[in-house]
Write an enzyme that holds these catalytic residues in place. Structure first.
Site, mmCIF file in Angstrom:
data_model
loop_
_atom_site.group_PDB
_atom_site.id
_atom_site.type_symbol
_atom_site.label_atom_id
_atom_site.label_comp_id
_atom_site.label_asym_id
_atom_site.label_seq_id
_atom_site.Cartn_x
_atom_site.Cartn_y
_atom_site.Cartn_z
ATOM 1 C CG ASN A 19 -1.833 1.426 1.452
ATOM 2 O OD1 ASN A 19 -1.928 2.083 0.450
ATOM 3 N ND2 ASN A 19 -2.162 1.089 2.490
ATOM 4 C CD1 TRP A 20 3.384 1.072 -3.045
ATOM 5 C CD2 TRP A 20 3.394 2.071 -5.439
ATOM 6 N NE1 TRP A 20 3.987 0.052 -3.933
ATOM 7 C CE2 TRP A 20 4.156 0.784 -4.676
ATOM 8 C CE3 TRP A 20 3.050 3.059 -6.079
ATOM 9 C CZ2 TRP A 20 4.257 0.534 -6.682
ATOM 10 C CZ3 TRP A 20 3.259 2.602 -7.138
ATOM 11 C CH2 TRP A 20 4.363 2.151 -7.334
ATOM 12 C CE LYS A 21 -0.302 3.180 4.630
ATOM 13 N NZ LYS A 21 0.385 3.389 6.351
ATOM 14 C CG HIS A 42 -5.768 2.188 5.025
ATOM 15 N ND1 HIS A 42 -5.566 3.002 6.118
ATOM 16 C CD2 HIS A 42 -4.779 1.139 4.984
ATOM 17 C CE1 HIS A 42 -4.074 2.822 6.087
ATOM 18 N NE2 HIS A 42 -3.543 1.303 5.823
ATOM 19 C CD GLU A 61 -2.953 5.274 6.483
ATOM 20 O OE1 GLU A 61 -3.082 5.918 5.180
ATOM 21 O OE2 GLU A 61 -2.281 5.235 7.436
ATOM 22 C CD GLU A 113 -3.988 -2.223 7.588
ATOM 23 O OE1 GLU A 113 -3.086 -2.370 7.260
ATOM 24 O OE2 GLU A 113 -4.501 -1.645 6.929
ATOM 25 N N GLY A 139 2.065 2.423 10.819
ATOM 26 C CA GLY A 139 3.004 3.617 10.933
ATOM 27 C C GLY A 139 3.391 3.789 12.030
ATOM 28 C CB SER A 190 4.686 -1.289 12.334
ATOM 29 O OG SER A 190 4.283 0.282 12.460
ATOM 30 N N GLY A 195 2.339 -0.764 4.094
ATOM 31 C CA GLY A 195 3.139 0.394 3.937
ATOM 32 C C GLY A 195 4.663 0.994 3.887
ATOM 33 N N GLY A 196 5.239 1.409 4.995
ATOM 34 C CA GLY A 196 6.170 1.406 4.787
ATOM 35 C C GLY A 196 7.143 0.793 4.142
#
Ligand code: PGA
Length: 251
Positions: free
Chosen positions: A9-11, A96, A98, A168, A174, A214, A235-236
């Site tokens: 997930n590149w956001k 998600h 966010e 999640e 994050g 994470s 993510g990251g």
């Protein structure tokens, strides 16, 4: 049997050139015998390009990060499920945290988005997860049950076979704090049990349930070795080709 899936997930990261470079690096580093289903989850504007880069690459597909709850019409800046499908995406990620917190997406709106996705032959990665307060007060089980019940448990068993669930915990996204493998496994088993109660054991056993929050090369192996953890929503670490490829090969 259910699939192992790792989705990046590149956001809201990577411009077009950076996105293309990252996909090139990942595809170059992937072993020829890769058997994990790998998903790139770029911003809408890169979707068509990335999907094209993945054509003919076995087990590598794209997903969008969201879709509109509307079919079409006067909804400036919205992106419909039909538009996403026409870019050759295979999945849409919905719910998600966010999106839920920044854009106030309710379980009810997400139910409509799920229907839009299915009407356009997109499979769904449906996200759920609790806040730290909810976990500390013991409300997390009921919360996750409500998220699933109100947004996806209305589906038929046939449609549910195109659902992937992503657990999640919000406190792990994050933050660098990962749920322990025991904490994650406990919730994954709980989710699988809810699916079994609603759709029976066969469907439950065949549903992939991903962990996100994470997740990195250093902790993914232990998480993925748990009985009910079938992969990750990353993510990251998905923004680094070497880390992302490493995570995809840990089954
Ligand atoms: P993270 O994000 O891996 O950076 O914690 C996961 C996600 O939000 O899907």
């Amino acid at each position: 049997m259910r699939k192992n899936i790792v989705a990046g997930n590149w956001k809201m990261n990577l411009n077009r050139q950076e996105a293309v470079a990252l996909v090139d690096q990942v595809l170059t580093q992937l072993p020829a015998e890769n058997i994990t289903e790998i998903l790139f989850v770029p911003s809408f504007v890169h979707l068509h390009k990335i999907a094209k880069m993945c054509t003919d690459i076995t087990n590598v597909f794209t997903a969008s990060q969201d879709c509109s709850s509307h079919e079409s019409g006067a909804f400036t800046s919205e992106v419909s499920a039909n538009m996403i499908a026409s870019c050759n995406a295979k999945y849409v990620v919905l719910g998600h945290s966010e999106r839920r917190s920044n854009f106030k997406e309710s379980n009810q709106v997400l139910k409509i988005k799920v229907e839009q996705a299915f009407a356009n032959n997109l499979a769904v990665i449906f996200c759920c997860g609790e806040t730290l307060d909810q976990r500390e007060s013991g409300a997390h089980f009921d919360w996750i049950k409500l998220q699933l019940t109100e947004s996806i448990f209305h589906l038929s068993a046939a449609d549910f076979s195109d659902i992937v669930v992503a657990y999640e915990p919000i406190w792990a996204i994050g933050t660098g704090i990962t749920a322990s493998s025991e904490q994650a496994q406990e919730i994954h088993a709980f989710i699988r049990d809810l699916i079994a109660q609603r759709y029976g054991n066969y469907v439950a056993k065949n549903t992939s349930i991903l962990y996100g929050g994470s997740c990195k090369p250093i902790n993914a192996q232990e998480l993925f070795s748990q009985q009910d953890i079938d992969g990750g929503l990353i993510g990251g670490a998905s923004l680094n080709a070497t880390d992302f490829v490493a995570i995809t090969q840990l089954f």
